[in-house]
Design a protein around this motif. Sequence first.
Motif, PDB file in Angstrom:
ATOM      1  N   ALA A   1       3.325   5.081   8.350  1.00  0.00           N
ATOM      2  CA  ALA A   1       3.720   6.353   7.742  1.00  0.00           C
ATOM      3  C   ALA A   1       5.205   6.628   7.899  1.00  0.00           C
ATOM      4  CB  ALA A   1       2.911   7.489   8.352  1.00  0.00           C
ATOM      5  N   ALA A   2       5.839   6.049   8.942  1.00  0.00           N
ATOM      6  CA  ALA A   2       7.257   6.284   9.210  1.00  0.00           C
ATOM      7  C   ALA A   2       8.170   5.314   8.464  1.00  0.00           C
ATOM      8  CB  ALA A   2       7.523   6.181  10.717  1.00  0.00           C
ATOM      9  N   LEU A   3       7.617   4.301   7.819  1.00  0.00           N
ATOM     10  CA  LEU A   3       8.455   3.273   7.192  1.00  0.00           C
ATOM     11  C   LEU A   3       9.355   3.793   6.080  1.00  0.00           C
ATOM     12  CD1 LEU A   3       6.035   0.185   7.067  1.00  0.00           C
ATOM     13  CD2 LEU A   3       7.899   0.637   8.684  1.00  0.00           C
ATOM     14  N   PRO A   4       8.885   4.673   5.185  1.00  0.00           N
ATOM     15  CA  PRO A   4       9.810   5.138   4.131  1.00  0.00           C
ATOM     16  C   PRO A   4      11.061   5.802   4.689  1.00  0.00           C
ATOM     17  CG  PRO A   4       7.557   5.650   3.532  1.00  0.00           C
ATOM     18  CD  PRO A   4       7.517   5.184   4.963  1.00  0.00           C
ATOM     19  N   ALA A   5      10.912   6.618   5.739  1.00  0.00           N
ATOM     20  CA  ALA A   5      12.081   7.266   6.339  1.00  0.00           C
ATOM     21  C   ALA A   5      12.998   6.256   7.009  1.00  0.00           C
ATOM     22  CB  ALA A   5      11.626   8.320   7.347  1.00  0.00           C
ATOM     23  N   ALA A   6      12.438   5.090   7.364  1.00  0.00           N
ATOM     24  CA  ALA A   6      13.237   4.026   7.981  1.00  0.00           C
ATOM     25  C   ALA A   6      13.861   3.102   6.949  1.00  0.00           C
ATOM     26  CB  ALA A   6      12.368   3.213   8.946  1.00  0.00           C
ATOM     27  N   GLY A   7      13.699   3.416   5.679  1.00  0.00           N
ATOM     28  CA  GLY A   7      14.379   2.652   4.635  1.00  0.00           C
ATOM     29  C   GLY A   7      13.549   1.606   3.924  1.00  0.00           C
ATOM     30  N   TYR A   8      12.268   1.550   4.194  1.00  0.00           N
ATOM     31  CA  TYR A   8      11.425   0.536   3.551  1.00  0.00           C
ATOM     32  C   TYR A   8      10.800   1.071   2.275  1.00  0.00           C
ATOM     33  CZ  TYR A   8      11.863  -2.035   7.911  1.00  0.00           C
ATOM     34  OH  TYR A   8      12.361  -2.705   8.996  1.00  0.00           O
ATOM     35  N   ILE A   9      10.635   0.172   1.305  1.00  0.00           N
ATOM     36  CA  ILE A   9       9.985   0.549   0.054  1.00  0.00           C
ATOM     37  C   ILE A   9       8.608  -0.081  -0.087  1.00  0.00           C
ATOM     38  CG2 ILE A   9      12.195   0.852  -1.128  1.00  0.00           C
ATOM     39  CD1 ILE A   9      11.651  -1.847  -2.535  1.00  0.00           C
ATOM     40  N   GLY A  10       8.303  -1.092   0.741  1.00  0.00           N
ATOM     41  CA  GLY A  10       7.043  -1.803   0.584  1.00  0.00           C
ATOM     42  C   GLY A  10       6.438  -2.238   1.896  1.00  0.00           C
ATOM     43  N   LEU A  11       5.142  -2.542   1.845  1.00  0.00           N
ATOM     44  CA  LEU A  11       4.381  -3.005   3.008  1.00  0.00           C
ATOM     45  C   LEU A  11       3.363  -4.023   2.511  1.00  0.00           C
ATOM     46  CD1 LEU A  11       3.450  -2.743   6.016  1.00  0.00           C
ATOM     47  CD2 LEU A  11       1.953  -0.873   5.244  1.00  0.00           C
TER      48      LEU A  11
END
Length: 248
Positions: free
Chosen positions: A139-149
């Motif tokens: 859930a925190a990845l978008p705020a960390a700059g990621y667009i994909g998983l």
Amino acid sequence: MSSWADLAGELECWRESGRTATFWWRDDDATAPTPALDRLLELHRRHDAPITIAVIPARAEPELGKRIEGPLVTVVQHGWMHANHAPVGASKAELGPHRPLSFMLGELARGQLVMDALFGRWTRALVPPHNRIAGELAAALPAAGYIGLSTYGPRRRAVPGLVRVNTHVDVMNWTTRAFGGSDVALGLAVAHLRARRIGDADPDEPTGLLTHHLAHDEAAWAFVDAFLAALRRHPAARLVDAAALFRS
């Protein structure tokens, strides 16, 4: 378990319904230029097959940046150092719920810096080592700059702000650390394709081939070669570029 005839038959079902079965290819654990990496890239070029290469930042050598440049090659981040932080008896995970969120985000940020230095432009998608990630971290990845998983298995639970594209056909048996067998790999492919076709899985998620070039034996290499050739031959199958998938 399935055969090559079963794969062809399932693709015919897609063709008869006027649909195209999409596929994508992810290879994990790249760290350095090796003969195995060269062999992987030769397959990619021979079949004109888009490939996504997941790089382990903490172990990546400077020469890797130049070796995997090129059209139809997508580079993504494979955690930080592919360590296992799960307790004894639990499933392996580097990014599982066993450590503070801040520690894991800090490691991933260090990994981003390495990826920036090695590749300049790369697709900011995360492949968690061992295909496991804590829900809080995802859930925190978008705020960390990621667009994909990308993990393993049919995608079911969306993460707001992320494009999730998983893999479904692992060619390896990790108990024996050898090729898992054509019947098993083809069974995985046919099962996911059928589930997509009848609506039991997301029909828009491409069926993902998962390889690990450093672990392949000759049987694994031969299967990947034959699988890519089979997809290229069939008019209802199409290999897609993951960079476009993650930006969709």
